[in-house]
Write an enzyme that holds these catalytic residues in place. Structure first.
Site, PDB file in Angstrom:
ATOM      1  N   GLY A  91      43.204  -3.315 -43.799  1.00 24.23           N
ATOM      2  CA  GLY A  91      43.731  -4.661 -44.022  1.00 24.23           C
ATOM      3  C   GLY A  91      44.910  -5.036 -43.154  1.00 24.23           C
ATOM      4  O   GLY A  91      45.476  -6.124 -43.329  1.00 24.23           O
TER       5      GLY A  91
ATOM      6  N   LYS B 162      36.415  -6.015 -44.461  1.00 21.55           N
ATOM      7  CA  LYS B 162      36.292  -7.262 -43.687  1.00 21.55           C
ATOM      8  C   LYS B 162      36.300  -6.930 -42.201  1.00 21.55           C
ATOM      9  O   LYS B 162      37.310  -6.506 -41.642  1.00 21.55           O
ATOM     10  CB  LYS B 162      37.440  -8.227 -44.029  1.00 21.55           C
TER      11      LYS B 162
ATOM     12  N   HIS C 232      31.250  -2.815 -38.412  1.00 25.05           N
ATOM     13  CA  HIS C 232      30.574  -2.969 -37.112  1.00 25.05           C
ATOM     14  C   HIS C 232      31.205  -2.114 -36.018  1.00 25.05           C
ATOM     15  O   HIS C 232      30.624  -1.959 -34.942  1.00 25.05           O
ATOM     16  CB  HIS C 232      30.515  -4.440 -36.686  1.00 25.05           C
TER      17      HIS C 232
END
Length: 368
Positions: free
Chosen positions: A213, A269, A273
């Site tokens: 985060g 978030k 990927h």
């Protein structure tokens, strides 16, 4: 068979001319990217904003302190950027000259403005940097190499260090700083949109851990919208050491491969990927350990790309180009729904739901 290989179907004249134009476009697209990079480096979007949102070529020349001899060249650059949608142009009713204004694309490149849209200036500078361009130029050589798994990216193979690695500053300190600024801008863009369009996924939650985060920008926005949620940010010690200790969120230094702080939901978030399938399964397994069963509200919230043509050709192309960026610069990959499903099942999850309200990205709720 050899004789067949020596012949080819002859296109019509119209097809040949179209193919020639398409060849020019595809071969020269890099000039559009470099033109965008130039505009960001010159601060053209910010300059137009500071000039009241509209600027003539003469206005830009003066504000940017460019030599007068460069005016025709600036006009040619702006013409390409208008055609590609970076800027818009109107005719001045008095002088008949061109007046340039911002588009939604160039608005998110304006620097120094405090609003919910984080400037993407450093994202542009990072992905068009010489280090990334050199790695992409070496793709053919990289494909020919018989490398042992895990296969390093072209970037890592060429430069000796991955992006966002402890060794990257040793390679180029300035590039490392730009890349990290670009990553933060990329990650934080659209937080308010997520809360407006997908706010229901946070309703009823009492606690949430935001993995990777960063400085807590997302977590603080979440707490502002839902003050009852206790938010924890997990990131590497070097990141947490620089995070603001304001008492709004709780910061934990650690590694999501080893342990994730317990909470009702875990958010990933724009994280997965960057990682291979094997590493994603390890991450998801740790996240699963941190949450309660589904009937007690336990879930993983993933915000990421789900590759597919359903959003139309422009969004689909953007997704595929982001996958190429991952291939060139990381060991990660952008995934289709089938790819995501395989990861979830392998990590022991039972079900998932995809919310498609974030353009090229989606929200995926994954249930234990």
């Amino acid at each position: 068979m050899a004789a067949q290989a020596d012949t080819i179907e002859v296109p019509t004249d119209a097809e040949l001319l179209q193919a020639q134009a398409d060849l020019w476009r595809h071969s020269l697209y890099y000039l559009s990217s470099m033109g965008l990079r130039c505009a960001v480096q010159l601060q053209i979007p910010t300059t137009i904003h500071r000039l009241g949102g509209v600027a003539s070529l003469a206005d830009l020349m003066a504000a940017l302190s460019l030599p007068s001899v460069k005016m025709p060249f600036l006009h040619r650059l702006m013409r390409v950027l208008v055609t590609s949608g970076v800027f818009a142009v109107d005719k001045d009713s008095e002088s008949g000259g061109e007046l340039y204004r911002l588009t939604p694309l160039s608005r998110i490149l304006v620097d120094g403005v405090t609003d919910e849209h984080h400037s993407q200036k450093y994202f542009v500078l990072a992905v068009t940097a010489p280090h990334c361009a050199e790695a992409a130029l070496g793709l053919a050589d990289w494909f020919k190499k018989d490398l042992e798994p895990p296969v390093p990216s072209p970037f890592e193979d060429m430069h000796g260090a991955p992006v966002f690695d402890e060794r990257t500053p040793l390679m180029d300190e300035e590039f490392d700083a730009v890349a990290n600024e670009g990553l933060a801008a990329h990650d934080n863009l659209g937080i308010a949109t997520i809360l407006r369009e997908c706010g229901d996924i946070f309703k009823g939650l009492e606690s949430l851990t935001d993995c990777c985060g960063g400085d807590g920008t997302t977590a603080r926005a979440l707490v502002k919208a839902y003050p009852h949620i206790k938010c924890t940010v997990l990131d590497l010690p070097k990141v947490i050491d620089k995070a603001p200790k304001d008492g709004v969120v709780n910061y934990v230094a650690g590694d999501l491969f080893h342990t994730v702080p317990s909470s009702q939901a875990v958010m990933l978030k724009l994280v997965l990927h960057f990682w291979s399938d094997e590493d994603c399964v390890k991450i998801l397994t740790q996240c699963k350990k941190a949450i309660p069963p589904h009937d007690e509200g336990g879930k993983i919230i993933i915000i990421d790309i789900v590759i597919g043509p359903s959003l139309g050709p422009i969004m689909f192309e953007a997704q595929l180009l982001m996958d190429m960026l991952m291939m060139v610069t990381t060991r990660g990959v952008q995934r289709s729904e089938n790819d995501w499903r395989k990861l979830f099942m392998e990590a022991g999850f039972k079900d998932y739901k995809i919310v498609r309200k974030l353009g090229a990205r989606c929200v995926i709720e994954v249930y234990p």
